[in-house]
Design an enzyme around this catalytic site. Structure first.
Site, PDB file in Angstrom:
ATOM      1  N   CYS A  31      45.559   4.016 -14.368  1.00 51.84           N
ATOM      2  CA  CYS A  31      46.572   4.784 -13.657  1.00 51.84           C
ATOM      3  C   CYS A  31      47.753   4.925 -14.618  1.00 51.84           C
ATOM      4  O   CYS A  31      47.703   4.466 -15.760  1.00 51.84           O
ATOM      5  CB  CYS A  31      47.043   4.044 -12.398  1.00 51.84           C
ATOM      6  SG  CYS A  31      45.759   3.817 -11.142  1.00 51.84           S
ATOM      7  N   GLY A  60      45.126   9.770 -14.447  1.00 48.58           N
ATOM      8  CA  GLY A  60      44.808   9.740 -13.018  1.00 48.58           C
ATOM      9  C   GLY A  60      45.141  11.056 -12.356  1.00 48.58           C
ATOM     10  O   GLY A  60      46.294  11.493 -12.398  1.00 48.58           O
ATOM     11  N   ASN A  97      50.009  -0.230 -12.324  1.00 47.53           N
ATOM     12  CA  ASN A  97      48.845   0.113 -13.125  1.00 47.53           C
ATOM     13  C   ASN A  97      48.189  -1.190 -13.542  1.00 47.53           C
ATOM     14  O   ASN A  97      48.813  -2.010 -14.214  1.00 47.53           O
ATOM     15  CB  ASN A  97      49.261   0.910 -14.369  1.00 47.53           C
ATOM     16  CG  ASN A  97      48.083   1.176 -15.293  1.00 47.53           C
ATOM     17  OD1 ASN A  97      46.939   1.195 -14.857  1.00 47.53           O
ATOM     18  ND2 ASN A  97      48.366   1.370 -16.570  1.00 47.53           N
ATOM     19  N   GLY A  98      46.943  -1.367 -13.136  1.00 48.59           N
ATOM     20  CA  GLY A  98      46.242  -2.592 -13.501  1.00 48.59           C
ATOM     21  C   GLY A  98      45.372  -3.064 -12.361  1.00 48.59           C
ATOM     22  O   GLY A  98      45.000  -2.274 -11.479  1.00 48.59           O
ATOM     23  N   CYS A 124      44.322  -3.909 -23.951  1.00 47.08           N
ATOM     24  CA  CYS A 124      42.967  -3.434 -23.648  1.00 47.08           C
ATOM     25  C   CYS A 124      42.485  -2.483 -24.753  1.00 47.08           C
ATOM     26  O   CYS A 124      43.102  -1.443 -25.015  1.00 47.08           O
ATOM     27  CB  CYS A 124      42.984  -2.697 -22.315  1.00 47.08           C
ATOM     28  SG  CYS A 124      41.420  -1.921 -21.919  1.00 47.08           S
ATOM     29  N   TYR A 150      39.478   5.280 -25.311  1.00 44.76           N
ATOM     30  CA  TYR A 150      39.289   6.408 -24.419  1.00 44.76           C
ATOM     31  C   TYR A 150      40.523   6.816 -23.624  1.00 44.76           C
ATOM     32  O   TYR A 150      40.822   7.997 -23.484  1.00 44.76           O
ATOM     33  CB  TYR A 150      38.157   6.087 -23.443  1.00 44.76           C
ATOM     34  CG  TYR A 150      37.938   7.145 -22.412  1.00 44.76           C
ATOM     35  CD1 TYR A 150      37.279   8.326 -22.752  1.00 44.76           C
ATOM     36  CD2 TYR A 150      38.417   7.003 -21.116  1.00 44.76           C
ATOM     37  CE1 TYR A 150      37.089   9.322 -21.808  1.00 44.76           C
ATOM     38  CE2 TYR A 150      38.236   8.008 -20.178  1.00 44.76           C
ATOM     39  CZ  TYR A 150      37.571   9.164 -20.524  1.00 44.76           C
ATOM     40  OH  TYR A 150      37.395  10.161 -19.605  1.00 44.76           O
ATOM     41  N   SER A 164      37.144  14.199 -26.088  1.00 43.79           N
ATOM     42  CA  SER A 164      37.303  12.767 -26.315  1.00 43.79           C
ATOM     43  C   SER A 164      36.739  12.299 -27.650  1.00 43.79           C
ATOM     44  O   SER A 164      37.165  11.281 -28.184  1.00 43.79           O
ATOM     45  CB  SER A 164      36.639  11.991 -25.167  1.00 43.79           C
ATOM     46  OG  SER A 164      35.286  12.374 -25.064  1.00 43.79           O
ATOM     47  N   ASP A 174      30.564  10.753 -29.793  1.00 50.23           N
ATOM     48  CA  ASP A 174      31.166  10.643 -28.465  1.00 50.23           C
ATOM     49  C   ASP A 174      31.966   9.354 -28.418  1.00 50.23           C
ATOM     50  O   ASP A 174      31.820   8.470 -29.269  1.00 50.23           O
ATOM     51  CB  ASP A 174      30.099  10.671 -27.371  1.00 50.23           C
ATOM     52  CG  ASP A 174      30.663  11.214 -26.042  1.00 50.23           C
ATOM     53  OD1 ASP A 174      31.904  11.340 -25.944  1.00 50.23           O
ATOM     54  OD2 ASP A 174      29.879  11.498 -25.139  1.00 50.23           O
ATOM     55  N   ASP A 175      32.844   9.255 -27.420  1.00 53.62           N
ATOM     56  CA  ASP A 175      33.716   8.075 -27.388  1.00 53.62           C
ATOM     57  C   ASP A 175      33.020   6.845 -26.827  1.00 53.62           C
ATOM     58  O   ASP A 175      33.338   5.727 -27.201  1.00 53.62           O
ATOM     59  CB  ASP A 175      34.984   8.385 -26.590  1.00 53.62           C
ATOM     60  CG  ASP A 175      34.659   8.749 -25.172  1.00 53.62           C
ATOM     61  OD1 ASP A 175      34.785   7.913 -24.283  1.00 53.62           O
ATOM     62  OD2 ASP A 175      34.235   9.910 -24.952  1.00 53.62           O
TER      63      ASP A 175
END
Lengths: 446, 446, 446, 446
Positions: free
Chosen positions: A2, A28, A102-103, A238, A244, A285, A347-348
């Site tokens: 988010c 999001g 967010n999380g 992260c 991504y 991506s 691709d990612d």
């Protein structure tokens, strides 16, 4: 995933929050909202949909005040109801407060169960509501102490922005798993946002990242802010933010997402043992990694898959003859470029394997002779629980198949993943990362 | 610029038209419409907005019939009213007919004036309505002869698709300025569309391009179609299709738009006399040329400007502090990549110079030390009148300033255009092109 | 004023709730909602607007389950936000519950303050949320005991409908101030609704009124329901239900609203000492009383004021010349009928006096020679606090002016009110009523 | 049935047109539109739906100019498409014109066929478009002469309002079948409208009715208007305007619709041979006649059927148990009033008999012992072709059944119609009327 934003000391607080949410729309599209404090009360507008659909000059103008927080909610399967938009605004013993998050809290069920046992009512499905309850129920005197106590009860990865009538509180989890940056607005106010790309749009100056375990307290009308270091661990941002989530133009923990993706592509290239006429990114991506891959191997990059960006709200009208329509509405490979060629597709990531299989199939149908699939992250073997909506163990293809089996499934001629070490090396060995999707090290435990 | 599509002999005629319009959305977002003949009557749904906003499973299902035509209308300044959506459906002496048009008739004013003198009423501002009137007023017996007679009255660049209760007529102007391709659907029906990318989505097989001056007549239920060669001139497809309009994955007159844009980039590179750390495309329109440019000079390509694709319906809330917001909502340059660098920026064209100036300014603010602007087409010195909505002579910066003056205006460190010869060389010397924007050769005259 | 409905033991529970809310739309147009229990979870759809705008075949079909409750919210000045729609659905220690409420708790501030002191958070401004909290926080074991305990804490006028996963609870305050009736559906299920007109539409059979102080517990799948008599006082239904709120075709506490309004008109007629050519009702609210008035005095009734029922969403575009537009959009007096006449106008009540003044002015402008205003209720001298949104003391014209002063203000030639005794006599002397607006006897005190 | 309005010499021309259309909403809810001339061009906004849905302060403000015409379109079965909204605006040899029409041309097919033979195209299904074509194709020099020539070609019942850049033309058919009145605005401008209730809302002063066969020409900026008497016949206003169409507060040809409906009720009463406890109108259309009926017989009037005015956009969710839901959503009979009573129900007309049958059935179910149905107009035996959307011969119950058979069909205990003579007598014997629905005298023939 988010996005959160917080603004204080700005006459245009809600407008800045609006632009910041717009810049972070990629984090999001399910729902968005903004809460504004006018010094007395907090007013909230939130709804399902994209930022540009929810807000308009008329309703944005009703959000007057110098403190604003905002939220973009990521689409999660099944459970999306109106109530599940953020911020959550509530009237409690300390007056109006509003919270956005967010999380993910790994002990959310226990907190919620305990709160429910203690008589709380939940009007949403979001763990954000847990924290509003914890604050309201704390026996501490002021909001700051209550928020600290509540944070101490939360185990997980999180970035919180909390507005009261005259303060803005910002908190990041002890490991700093989710990103959060601090900036200064052109009009002198402060802004915090999940990604720095939000600052660029509104010409805010990046000051620094919020530190893991840091609580920052801004007071309306006061240019000084207070920083309190709560419990802090070795930081572990992260890794998926680099892989991504983040926009390539964002700077996450001091590092350019774009440049790290290029390095991932280089790492992939270093171990790539096949021959290829050229490199093809899956847009958008895979583009950054493909550039790094191509530059390293000095083979051409070709934009041989074209993306249709109007796809947003298109419905699919079933006709028997058309296969793969959902992917094809977005991606179209170019036969003229691909025919008879041996290519490497970047691709990612591979999650379920469904989309990769369709892309390989489309490329094959467009005439590609050999298709090497190179994936700019390691095999995803474990569900994420720190704020990313990944599928279950059963659905993750790499949790259930080895590389050769995945290759067969997606029908590529070869399949290359980054190793975890190569991923970490690409981002930077000097620090640690949250890598749970790859190594299953659920280091934040309940 | 607009898009047309025609479908016949398919039970899913309107669905195929819908997908084709979706694939060609880049050719016009102002309005769209589909007309369907059920063998007796023609029903039309058209409105302002994008294809995915106008059509939904419910209303598309009301468009039953085996003949469909469709249209995307390009946004033109000022004059957009509801009535100006196509197709134009009308009841006339031959029953219901519907017509859609991509192009422009240079003698439209005269035809319209003559028609008005003769008592016609116009309910739109579109020259398409001229042709409906001409057909209705013709003294010829059947629709085919009337359409031919009408086409003979039209001077201009055009692709028409005309539906009657049981036939589909397709016509292209004598020079073939605007593109039009013929394909076969998977269910055996036929499709014509402005661009081949429409075929890719619905897995239609490309048969051939409609020829300049060709009229094709398809009859419902008949797999044979009739081709009549009307007046034909030396073909001159519009060079701007390769420069800007067409999707890179389309094949225009047998040539891959993507590959030609790469060649334009190569041509630019060949004459580029400065040194640059890397090449930066203005996304998305400059990407193909930038790839060609970078491959030729063997200097890196960097995606140092990021595009936000959510921009569609965003409103701008004015705050005094924010400059260049309209461009910045779409494009964000990356400081980490650009800082202290000498770069060459590839854009597809310079029209008014306004956007280029803003992009250079954003790049400069993001730290770029030297900014060489290389434009993958020649100076635009003349307004187009063959179906492209270009500004007036007064607004075209290259019509009023030489290259050095334009460079000063956009504040680039150097400015390179393709010459007309280089443009033509990139597309292919073996044939002729419509180059009016560059050379002012208005070869189709009234 | 609001409306509530509860349905149980019906496969079409939400559909019946929808129709019942539609029939009771006159009790509130601000917002509506329906919550349905499918035996496990409760799903809610609620929004601002009228019932027919909020619900459609598609979303109503997503409300599957055999227990439904619904609510229409009355427009209240100023504070209307999305959150203030009912039912309030919450997840608590007993699982999902949903509550809807018609009435007002006079001790709501104290309960809310106490709850907030105890750590509760409020996400709405509605006292309904108080009760959800009280239920969730109760130490009693089951929902029934918790609801009873919560009701014991509530002082006020109320009708509650409460849904759990398998039960429907219905409660009415000890005085029975607000109406609530029980009926049986054609498919065997039960329904409770604020007004019996809801039963008529869906052909439900009226069983009896819910008793003051009664709690009824329905269990899914069980045709027997349990009735518990909580504290009960001498019943005092709100007289305003007869005066204004209820639809004339409803039966409130066994009495036809229409017939009682006619009796009010008769009582007015009995004391009316002027001469009049005919009687004119203010439509639609004054019609029933006007019929009674005219029948008693045997003078003609004339519909000399016509009401435009399309007025709902009309906006007013200011033009200097037009006065009284807001009233005139709704009401138009007929000059042909009125010119030169001496008339008696029957309205249901005078609150602020603003509308009455405008109506008299319009009638005068339409040629009426003498205008006697007869009001089918007593002077409103006190704000209501039992669930009706009346203005403050300062705004109530009869709280500040005597009859002659009001007459002068509205510029009528005479002004007649019902006395309190006449009002009570019209409804029936055999029982007591809530008359606070007239006599200031706030018999439910905190 | 439709409504037209024309305004000239007012700065608020479109606002006045908007209010007038709102006041005449009862004449058509299918679609509405307003065209405004700013002295050069004509701009039109039109759409499906009610006036208050189509127009808002924002779009109304874009309709600047001192000449406006407007139209409400009546819902007609089957053929409603977007194009069938009026006014029809067109660009022709005389510049922009816009035309709106209430009525029906009996020779429309011939005109349309002739026009189509002559090469015209029709973009709508409306006969209004015929007249636009006739004007555009006329060989006469100016708009006035062309309009006159066109009118001479039209056989039918009509009221036209025609706007050019600087003039407003108003025309009524030779018999004056459809109503049209002329008034003066408070700001000095002129207004024409189908009904005088439009004048009341905007405080326009009624000047006089437009005469049968009259053409009025208003010129922008000129307070004098020109009246030309074209062919005129013995006036025959449509009797149905008094029976059903017009609002009761309108004055049609100098007569109060309300008073005439009362007289129709009196005529019915005079011949009513049964005994009844009271009179019940079918609201709202039967109220005026019921008042006349009750006053004549000196029996009480009871509003024993209540109408729900929120019914507009309500959808019906089918549940097996509920019968007659469509009628019941609108009308609810009161058992308390009806039980055991012998009643006479007054309705305005019987067309197909379907609704009457349902109403009788509802009344019976509500306990009425005897139900006498008295209809305030004669038997409808012939389809109207002068601008009213009546069903075909086959659907008209009185075209196929005699009174006793109709009575049996609707299951009333008795059934009384007005005779044609009584209808005419009620309106006034001194003049003639269009009575085709009753007598089949299609006096305007092709």
């Amino acid at each position: 995933m988010c996005a959160v934003v917080g603004v204080i000391n700005s006459k245009n607080a809600s407008t800045y929050a609006y632009y910041a949410l717009f810049a972070m729309q990629h984090r999001g599209q399910e729902a968005s909202g903004i809460s504004v404090s006018d010094g007395k009360n907090i007013k909230t507008i939130k709804a399902k949909g994209e930022v540009s659909q929810i807000f308009n000059p008329h309703n944005l103008q009703t959000l007057q005040g110098e403190i604003a927080i905002g939220h973009n909610r990521y689409s999660t399967a099944g459970n999306s109801s109106l109530d599940d938009a953020q911020p959550i605004a509530a009237n409690c013993v300390l007056g109006d407060i509003a919270l956005a998050h967010n999380g993910n809290l790994v002990n959310k069920e226990e907190i919620r169960n305990q709160l429910i046992q203690d008589g709380a009512i939940f009007q949403t499905h979001m763990d954000t509501e847990n924290v509003v309850h914890l604050i309201a129920r704390s026996k501490k005197e002021n909001l700051q102490d209550r928020f600290i106590e509540s944070l101490n009860n939360c185990i997980g990865a999180y970035c919180f922005v909390l507005a009261s009538k005259d303060k803005l509180y910002v908190a990041r989890d002890p490991y700093g798993v989710r990103p959060l940056s601090l900036g200064r607005l052109k009009d002198g106010g402060y802004i915090v946002a999940s990604e720095t790309c939000a600052f660029d749009l509104i010409e805010a100056e990046f000051i620094r990242d919020v530190k893991p375990g840091e609580l920052i307290i801004f007071t309306q009308g006061n240019d000084q802010f207070e920083s309190i270091q709560l419990e802090a661990k070795t930081p572990r941002i992260c890794a998926f933010e680099y892989v991504y989530f983040a926009r390539p133009d964002s700077i996450v923990e001091g590092k350019s997402v774009y440049e790290i993706r290029k390095k991932m592509g280089e790492s992939l290239a270093r171990k790539f043992s096949h021959k290829a006429d050229f490199v093809v990114p899956v847009p958008d991506s895979g583009v950054s990694a493909a550039i790094g891959f191509a530059q390293y191997l000095k083979i051409p990059l070709e934009m041989a898959i074209v993306r249709n960006h109007y796809v947003g709200r298109t419905f699919i009208e079933p006709t028997q003859e058309l296969r793969n329509l959902k992917v094809k509405l977005k991606l179209n490979p170019m036969r003229k470029v691909l025919e008879g060629k041996e290519i490497v597709v970047i691709d990612d990531s591979i999650v379920r394997g469904t989309t990769s299989k369709k892309i390989v199939s489309l490329l094959r149908a467009a005439g590609a002779k050999k298709i090497h699939l190179a994936v700019a992250c390691p095999e995803i073997k474990f569900p994420d629980i720190y704020g990313i909506d990944t599928p279950t163990f059963e659905e993750l293809i790499s949790a259930n198949k080895n590389i050769e089996e995945v290759r067969k499934h997606v029908e590529a001629d070869s399949l290359t993943f980054l190793s975890i070490e190569e991923l970490v090396g690409s981002i930077g060995n000097e620090r640690q990362y949250s890598l749970i999707s790859f190594d299953g090290d659920y280091f934040i435990k309940n």
